[in-house]
Design a protein around this motif. Structure first.
Motif, PDB file in Angstrom:
ATOM      1  N   ARG A 489      11.844  60.419  19.691  1.00 16.98           N
ATOM      2  CA  ARG A 489      13.272  60.177  19.947  1.00 16.98           C
ATOM      3  C   ARG A 489      13.485  59.046  20.944  1.00 16.98           C
ATOM      4  O   ARG A 489      14.589  58.493  21.048  1.00 16.98           O
ATOM      5  CB  ARG A 489      13.913  61.456  20.473  1.00 16.98           C
ATOM      6  CG  ARG A 489      13.376  61.914  21.810  1.00 16.98           C
ATOM      7  CD  ARG A 489      13.747  63.355  22.097  1.00 16.98           C
ATOM      8  NE  ARG A 489      13.204  63.826  23.358  1.00 16.98           N
ATOM      9  CZ  ARG A 489      13.100  65.112  23.663  1.00 16.98           C
ATOM     10  NH1 ARG A 489      13.490  66.025  22.797  1.00 16.98           N
ATOM     11  NH2 ARG A 489      12.617  65.486  24.829  1.00 16.98           N
ATOM     12  N   ASN A 490      12.434  58.683  21.676  1.00 19.88           N
ATOM     13  CA  ASN A 490      12.583  57.623  22.670  1.00 19.88           C
ATOM     14  C   ASN A 490      12.686  56.241  22.032  1.00 19.88           C
ATOM     15  O   ASN A 490      13.347  55.349  22.571  1.00 19.88           O
ATOM     16  CB  ASN A 490      11.412  57.650  23.657  1.00 19.88           C
ATOM     17  CG  ASN A 490      11.412  58.910  24.509  1.00 19.88           C
ATOM     18  OD1 ASN A 490      12.472  59.444  24.826  1.00 19.88           O
ATOM     19  ND2 ASN A 490      10.243  59.394  24.861  1.00 19.88           N
ATOM     20  N   ASN A 491      12.002  56.040  20.879  1.00 25.64           N
ATOM     21  CA  ASN A 491      12.038  54.706  20.261  1.00 25.64           C
ATOM     22  C   ASN A 491      12.612  54.694  18.845  1.00 25.64           C
ATOM     23  O   ASN A 491      12.712  53.649  18.217  1.00 25.64           O
ATOM     24  CB  ASN A 491      10.644  54.088  20.249  1.00 25.64           C
ATOM     25  CG  ASN A 491       9.623  54.971  19.548  1.00 25.64           C
ATOM     26  OD1 ASN A 491       9.965  55.750  18.660  1.00 25.64           O
ATOM     27  ND2 ASN A 491       8.367  54.857  19.947  1.00 25.64           N
ATOM     28  N   LEU A 492      12.958  55.872  18.307  1.00 21.54           N
ATOM     29  CA  LEU A 492      13.603  55.995  16.991  1.00 21.54           C
ATOM     30  C   LEU A 492      12.783  55.380  15.857  1.00 21.54           C
ATOM     31  O   LEU A 492      13.332  54.856  14.887  1.00 21.54           O
ATOM     32  CB  LEU A 492      15.014  55.371  17.007  1.00 21.54           C
ATOM     33  CG  LEU A 492      16.001  55.933  18.038  1.00 21.54           C
ATOM     34  CD1 LEU A 492      17.376  55.301  17.843  1.00 21.54           C
ATOM     35  CD2 LEU A 492      16.094  57.447  17.964  1.00 21.54           C
ATOM     36  N   ASP A 493      11.455  55.452  15.966  1.00 18.72           N
ATOM     37  CA  ASP A 493      10.601  55.013  14.857  1.00 18.72           C
ATOM     38  C   ASP A 493      10.688  56.027  13.722  1.00 18.72           C
ATOM     39  O   ASP A 493      10.514  57.237  13.938  1.00 18.72           O
ATOM     40  CB  ASP A 493       9.139  54.894  15.315  1.00 18.72           C
ATOM     41  CG  ASP A 493       8.904  53.640  16.138  1.00 18.72           C
ATOM     42  OD1 ASP A 493       9.757  52.739  16.095  1.00 18.72           O
ATOM     43  OD2 ASP A 493       7.867  53.569  16.839  1.00 18.72           O
ATOM     44  N   ILE A 494      10.946  55.555  12.498  1.00 16.40           N
ATOM     45  CA  ILE A 494      11.128  56.433  11.351  1.00 16.40           C
ATOM     46  C   ILE A 494       9.801  57.105  10.992  1.00 16.40           C
ATOM     47  O   ILE A 494       8.759  56.458  10.882  1.00 16.40           O
ATOM     48  CB  ILE A 494      11.682  55.653  10.143  1.00 16.40           C
ATOM     49  CG1 ILE A 494      13.064  55.075  10.486  1.00 16.40           C
ATOM     50  CG2 ILE A 494      11.757  56.551   8.913  1.00 16.40           C
ATOM     51  CD1 ILE A 494      14.115  56.119  10.818  1.00 16.40           C
ATOM     52  N   TYR A 495       9.846  58.413  10.797  1.00 18.46           N
ATOM     53  CA  TYR A 495       8.675  59.224  10.442  1.00 18.46           C
ATOM     54  C   TYR A 495       8.588  59.308   8.921  1.00 18.46           C
ATOM     55  O   TYR A 495       9.472  59.866   8.265  1.00 18.46           O
ATOM     56  CB  TYR A 495       8.835  60.616  11.039  1.00 18.46           C
ATOM     57  CG  TYR A 495       7.638  61.528  10.932  1.00 18.46           C
ATOM     58  CD1 TYR A 495       6.344  61.040  10.771  1.00 18.46           C
ATOM     59  CD2 TYR A 495       7.805  62.911  11.018  1.00 18.46           C
ATOM     60  CE1 TYR A 495       5.254  61.888  10.701  1.00 18.46           C
ATOM     61  CE2 TYR A 495       6.720  63.773  10.944  1.00 18.46           C
ATOM     62  CZ  TYR A 495       5.450  63.258  10.788  1.00 18.46           C
ATOM     63  OH  TYR A 495       4.379  64.110  10.713  1.00 18.46           O
ATOM     64  N   GLN A 496       7.541  58.750   8.354  1.00 18.21           N
ATOM     65  CA  GLN A 496       7.403  58.720   6.892  1.00 18.21           C
ATOM     66  C   GLN A 496       6.781  60.015   6.389  1.00 18.21           C
ATOM     67  O   GLN A 496       5.654  60.055   5.895  1.00 18.21           O
ATOM     68  CB  GLN A 496       6.591  57.496   6.478  1.00 18.21           C
ATOM     69  CG  GLN A 496       7.279  56.191   6.823  1.00 18.21           C
ATOM     70  CD  GLN A 496       6.493  54.966   6.431  1.00 18.21           C
ATOM     71  OE1 GLN A 496       5.295  55.027   6.182  1.00 18.21           O
ATOM     72  NE2 GLN A 496       7.167  53.828   6.358  1.00 18.21           N
TER      73      GLN A 496
END
Length: 567
Positions: A489-496
């Motif tokens: 949630r800190n960097n909002l990288d999408i989880y595939q």
């Protein structure tokens, strides 16, 4: 007239018991299912709804998990969404009811192939109880392993019925209809195997390889039986040893039918690994890390089977349970059930010659399943748990059914008394599992509902959250929230993983971040790579969940890029 009425009442008692168990399971899912929902099950709901919308069997807009969802729980949830497209909990309950119907019908089909209908119906009722931790969550509540349980029951039932139908044909010859029926059974077995392996390799090792070794073992038992040894010693021709007679023995025909089934299974596996795996992203189980046989892993794998019958052991999802508590005492009866299965195997092996052919198939298959699956786990470096044994549940219940039906009791009421004792064990462990639910439901969180309702009421749509929050929020909102699952949630990288592929493109316009609170609000904001964006504001805080809102998502993404660039 009284005698006939008495007979009819006795005949319907098993169905009444099954009906009560079925009603219990349905009400349990309806009343408790929403509170026990987690993101794994929520992802199945999202996928099922999306597939109905796309009218597709496989979706190219989905990051699959450990298997492609073909003959899986999503197939049943889609029925629920056809009847209740706007209320996802009702859709889930309907889907589970369809699963319960198919699962009990599958076992009755299987059970009546080797035993009485009455005993089969009683045993099918057990499938409606949450008697073990993994069965409770992965079958009764979520349905993940229900299709695999159906496969074991249907697959064995088809094989046994094929053999029973074949024996008189081999002895006396058959007409056109007989051969058509044999072809239908073979085709049904092949289709079932194809549907299982085209989506995942799991049932290839859990069911179809043990089924093949079972056929080989039965053939060896036929060849090596004592009367054949004696005939060879006396230079006589034993039964089924001549070329023509040997090819006509039911074991050879059964082996041929199972080989055909395995060919279909391998065809499904090849399509999965060579075609579908490249087109649809998922974490394939085809490649595993194999090591030298580890006896400790083997014993651990076998001992984890005890978890499936209710003993509350310490596993990855539960804390230790004190034996001298109501839950511990009730759960300890799972050891009685597991012990009785071992005792039943011993007794059935001793009486093997007295069993009918279908019963022999069950006994040999269960032993082969224990050996093949156990040894496989012993060679794998990956961690295993009781859920991997769930496909063997129908065979284990069948062993119990056969022992109770065929044992020679000293007292006339022994059979009924033993049946009642085993039923009490299953009921006791079910009560234990339900009482332990607050301890073991660590992935579920009913406290999310107020925050989700607030978001829906205030017109929010696009939001970010970590996995165990994201899909759960989407399902609780009945699909009104479009949740983007992120790795952090800190960097909002999408989880595939278990979400739409289109989510790779992060949304523009108003967005929100849904956070399950584990620290103070100030500390949480400070950790965020976008926490200093002026337009980011706290719009909801109930001490359990925090909602941050920004009118333009691009501001968050630019802040994240700048933060990472400075690092």
């Amino acid at each position: 007239m009284k005698d006939k009425l008495k007979f009819d009442i006795k005949e319907i008692i098993p169905w009444i018991v099954l009906g009560v168990a079925f009603l219990f399971a349905t009400v349990y899912v309806a009343r408790c299912g929403l509170d026990l929902l987690d993101s794994d099950q929520a992802a199945e709901l999202i996928l099922a709804e999306m597939q109905n919308h796309e009218h597709s069997i496989l979706s190219s807009d989905w990051y699959y998990g450990s298997s492609l969802r073909i003959f899986e729980v999503t197939a049943f949830l889609r029925v629920g969404f056809l009847l209740s497209p706007h209320n996802w909990h009702v859709a889930r309950v309907i889907g589970q009811v369809v699963i319960f119907i198919c699962m009990t019908a599958s076992y009755i089909f299987f059970g009546t192939s080797f035993g009485s209908r009455k005993a089969s119906v009683y045993t099918a009722a057990v499938l409606m109880l949450p008697f073990g931790y993994w069965y409770h969550f992965h079958v009764l509540l979520f349905g993940f392993y229900a299709p695999y349980i159906m496969t074991t029951a249907l697959g064995l039932g088809i094989v046994i019925r094929f053999i029973k139908f074949l024996v008189p044909v081999l002895k006396n010859g058959g007409d056109k209809n007989s051969y058509i029926m044999l072809g239908i059974l073979t085709g049904a077995s092949g289709l079932l195997s194809f549907l299982n392996t085209v989506g995942s390799v799991r049932m290839l090792m859990n069911f179809y390889v043990p089924l093949l070794t079972t056929a080989v073992c039965l053939l060896l038992i036929r060849i090596l039986r004592p009367e054949n040894k004696k005939a060879r010693a006396e230079k006589k021709e034993p039964e089924y040893i001549s070329a023509g007679a040997f090819l006509r023995c039911p074991e050879i025909a059964a082996l041929g039918m199972i080989v055909v089934t395995l060919i279909f299974a391998m065809a499904g596996y090849m399509i999965n690994s060579r075609v579908l795996e490249k087109k649809y992203p998922y974490e394939s189980q085809t490649v595993q890390s194999w090591i030298v046989l580890n006896l400790n892993n083997l014993l651990t794998a076998w001992s984890s089977l005890v978890e499936d019958f209710g003993y509350p052991v310490d596993n990855i999802n539960m804390n230790n349970v004190d034996l001298f508590t109501p839950e511990g005492i009730l759960g300890a009866l799972g050891l009685v059930t597991a012990g009785f299965i071992v005792f039943s195997l011993y007794r059935l092996i001793k009486r093997f010659k007295t069993l009918n052919y279908g019963q022999r198939v069950v006994v040999v298959f269960f032993i082969n399943m224990l050996m093949v699956v156990g040894v496989t786990f012993g060679f794998l470096s990956t961690q295993t748990n009781g859920s991997y044994w769930l496909p063997c549940i129908p065979a284990a219940l069948a062993v119990i059914q056969i022992e109770i039906e065929t044992e020679n009791f000293i007292v006339s009421f022994g059979r009924k008394m033993l049946g009642v004792v085993i039923a009490v064990c299953f009921i006791a462990t079910s009560i234990s599992q339900i009482k332990l639910t607050p301890v073991s439901m660590f992935r579920a969180d009913p406290d999310i509902r107020p925050a989700v309702q607030w978001l829906v009421d205030n017109g929010y749509q696009d939001g970010f959250a970590e996995f165990w929050v994201s899909d759960l929020a989407a399902a609780v909102s009945n699909g009104q929230l479009e949740m983007y699952t992120v790795t952090d949630r800190n960097n909002l990288d999408i989880y595939q993983w278990l979400q739409k592929k289109s989510h790779d493109d992060r949304p523009e316009g108003r967005v929100f971040v849904l956070i399950k609170q584990s620290m103070s609000v100030d500390d949480q904001i400070e950790e965020l790579h976008y926490g200093q964006v002026p337009e980011l504001e706290i719009v909801y805080d109930d001490d359990k969940y925090l909602v941050l809102s920004c009118d333009d998502g691009r501001m968050l993404y630019d802040a994240i890029d700048n933060y990472e660039g400075e690092e």
